[in-house]
Structure formats: structure tokens, C-alpha cells
Enzyme design. Structure first.
Site, PDB file in Angstrom:
ATOM      1  CG  ASN A   7      35.518  46.501  41.008  1.00  0.00           C
ATOM      2  OD1 ASN A   7      36.991  47.773  41.179  1.00  0.00           O
ATOM      3  ND2 ASN A   7      35.886  44.525  41.593  1.00  0.00           N
ATOM      4  CD  GLU A  34      39.135  44.729  42.263  1.00  0.00           C
ATOM      5  OE1 GLU A  34      40.742  44.587  42.438  1.00  0.00           O
ATOM      6  OE2 GLU A  34      38.480  44.403  41.204  1.00  0.00           O
ATOM      7  CG  ASP A 145      33.037  42.191  41.756  1.00  0.00           C
ATOM      8  OD1 ASP A 145      32.898  41.436  40.999  1.00  0.00           O
ATOM      9  OD2 ASP A 145      34.372  42.749  40.793  1.00  0.00           O
ATOM     10  CG  ASN A 147      34.890  38.309  40.499  1.00  0.00           C
ATOM     11  OD1 ASN A 147      35.398  38.723  39.607  1.00  0.00           O
ATOM     12  ND2 ASN A 147      35.535  38.649  41.801  1.00  0.00           N
ATOM     13  CG  ASP A 216      30.235  44.338  38.725  1.00  0.00           C
ATOM     14  OD1 ASP A 216      30.146  44.691  39.350  1.00  0.00           O
ATOM     15  OD2 ASP A 216      30.129  44.090  37.346  1.00  0.00           O
ATOM     16  CG  ASP A 245      39.040  46.265  35.471  1.00  0.00           C
ATOM     17  OD1 ASP A 245      38.029  46.850  36.547  1.00  0.00           O
ATOM     18  OD2 ASP A 245      38.713  44.590  35.369  1.00  0.00           O
ATOM     19  CG  HIS A 246      34.085  45.551  37.648  1.00  0.00           C
ATOM     20  ND1 HIS A 246      33.160  45.054  38.151  1.00  0.00           N
ATOM     21  CD2 HIS A 246      35.145  45.652  37.385  1.00  0.00           C
ATOM     22  CE1 HIS A 246      33.841  43.277  38.293  1.00  0.00           C
ATOM     23  NE2 HIS A 246      35.675  44.104  38.209  1.00  0.00           N
TER      24      HIS A 246
END
Length: 254
Positions: A7, A34, A145, A147, A216, A245-246
Site C-alpha cells: 500500500n 491506494e 491491504d 485492514n 497487509d 505508512d505501509h
């Protein structure tokens, strides 16, 4: 074959990181989430120059998915045929006999919210589609991802996150039901060090303190799982300036 998921949290911002990472880690297939780009803005030329074909499905500001491959991409499908959704979260293609789905699962925002209900409904429809795909394709992988942190060991502070978004019982059950179709978490095929995460909040020095979540995942069909000889999380890109942030997750298939 090496397959990976990342991501990137805005491909416009993170394109230099992507190209840098691919140069050092020339995986065969990379699923991105994303991307946050409309299709007319997607950096096809730059990715082709790096040696990759690419298919993508995007929208402005939010969501967006893509599959990059050093091998030909065939039988491309965008979105879930069993779920009408304006949000661009799914894309599939076949690479060297392996059916690949790239997924960006809804965040859910907060337990009990409308977005949480959307996430659970989205998962129900995903399970229907994946079940059909597994009946067609013995060699199958769905990367992305999700989540969702599957277990407490995938969470830096299980007590803090208990019952919260990403860790709620209904989300975890939805992921277990998806895996119940015959999918295997590639990362858990192997002994792994403790406190391995793929996402860290930008706030409160979360990465430096390793206050993360493993959300992930690379899920493999039984046949493909038998060919998997490694699965790792690459923390390095999270250390770079202005990172996502991933960070990437990579599986090696023989």
C-alpha cells in the site's frame, strides 16, 4: 516467482520510492493499493521503463489498485462482478498460470459505523467471487491491504486494540471465512520473529517504537502454498523520507 504487495498511500508521492524499491527488489509481480490516481494520471511510462507491464483501476484522491508484472498479464478483471462499487478496490489478472487478485479492503473507520457495515458487506461479496475464482484457478493468490490484523500476535498492544477497528471479532471472522475457502496466510507458513508488522501510524513515533499492525497479507491457494518457500516483511521503505505508512510483504514461489 516472487510476488509482493504494498500500500503506497499515493503513487504520485511515492513513485520515486516504488522505482527505488523495484530496482533493489526486482519481484516478478507487485500489487499496489491506494494509488490515489485517476487512470489518465497513472505513470505507465515510468513503470514500463522499469521493466514492468501494468494494469490499474483508479480514482481521484482515494483508493486505486494496480498489478505490476515482469511477465505478461492476461484476463484482466476490474472490480468484483458480484458487488457494484464506485470505489476502485479490486483488480485481477493471470500471470504465468497464477491467478492474482490485488485487493484494498475498506478501512471500516469505526466499529458499528456505516463504513464498518460496508466493510463487512464488501467482504461477503469478495468471498463469493474468490470462491468462484478458486474453483477455476488452482494456482491462486489474493494480495493486498486487508485492514485486518488476524490475531493478537499481529498487534503491538492487543489490549489497547481489543474490539477496535482492524481487530474486532466480526472483521477477524470475515477474514477467517475467506481463508476457509482454502486459502493460506503465506506469512504464517513459516517461523517468524515476534512483533512483525506491516503498518505503523505516522503519529506518536509509532514506527520507531514498533507500535504497528500486520494488516497487509498474501493469501495463497493450497496448491500455491505448497510452492511457497518464504514470506517476509520488508521494513526498509518505512525508514525512507516521506514514506508510506505501509511497507511491502513478499512471498517467494518456486
Amino acid at each position: 516467482m516472487k510476488i509482493a504487495t504494498w500500500n503506497v498511500n499515493s503513487l504520485k508521492v511515492r513513485l520515486p520510492h516504488l522505482l527505488q524499491w523495484l530496482a533493489a527488489n526486482p519481484v516478478d509481480v507487485l500489487c499496489l493499493q491506494e494509488t490515489k490516481l485517476t487512470d489518465d494520471k497513472f505513470p505507465v511510462a515510468e513503470i514500463n521503463a522499469a521493466g514492468y507491464e501494468v494494469v490499474f483501476s483508479g480514482q481521484k484522491t482515494y483508493n486505486g489498485v494496480a498489478i505490476l508484472s515482469r511477465l505478461p498479464l492476461a484476463d484482466v478483471v476490474r472490480n468484483n462482478p458480484y458487488y457494484q462499487d464506485e470505489q476502485q478496490r479490486l483488480i485481477a489478472a493471470t500471470v504465468d498460470g497464477v491467478r492474482i487478485i490485488c485487493a484494498y479492503v475498506p478501512n471500516g473507520q469505526a466499529v458499528g459505523s456505516d463504513k464498518y457495515a460496508y466493510k463487512l458487506g464488501w467482504f461477503d461479496a469478495l468471498r463469493k467471487w474468490v470462491g468462484e475464482e478458486l474453483n477455476i484457478h488452482e494456482q491462486f493468490a489474493i494480495l493486498g491491504d486487508y485492514n485486518i490484523a488476524p490475531e493478537d500476535r499481529d498487534v503491538h498492544d492487543p489490549e489497547l486494540w481489543a474490539g477496535q477497528i482492524h481487530c474486532s471479532d466480526l472483521e477477524r471472522e470475515a477474514l477467517r471465512e475467506l481463508c476457509g475457502l482454502g486459502l493460506v496466510d503465506a506469512f504464517r507458513l513459516f517461523e517468524q520473529p515476534e512483533k512483525q508488522y506491516s503498518w505503523w501510524d505516522y503519529r506518536q513515533m509509532a514506527f520507531r517504537r514498533n507500535r504497528g499492525l500486520r494488516i497487509d497479507h498474501i493469501l495463497l491457494s493450497q496448491a500455491l502454498a505448497k510452492r511457497c518457500e518464504a514470506c517476509v516483511i520488508d521494513r526498509e521503505p518505512r525508514k525512507w523520507e516521506q514514506p508510506s505508512d505501509h511497507t511491502p510483504v513478499i512471498a517467494t514461489i518456486v
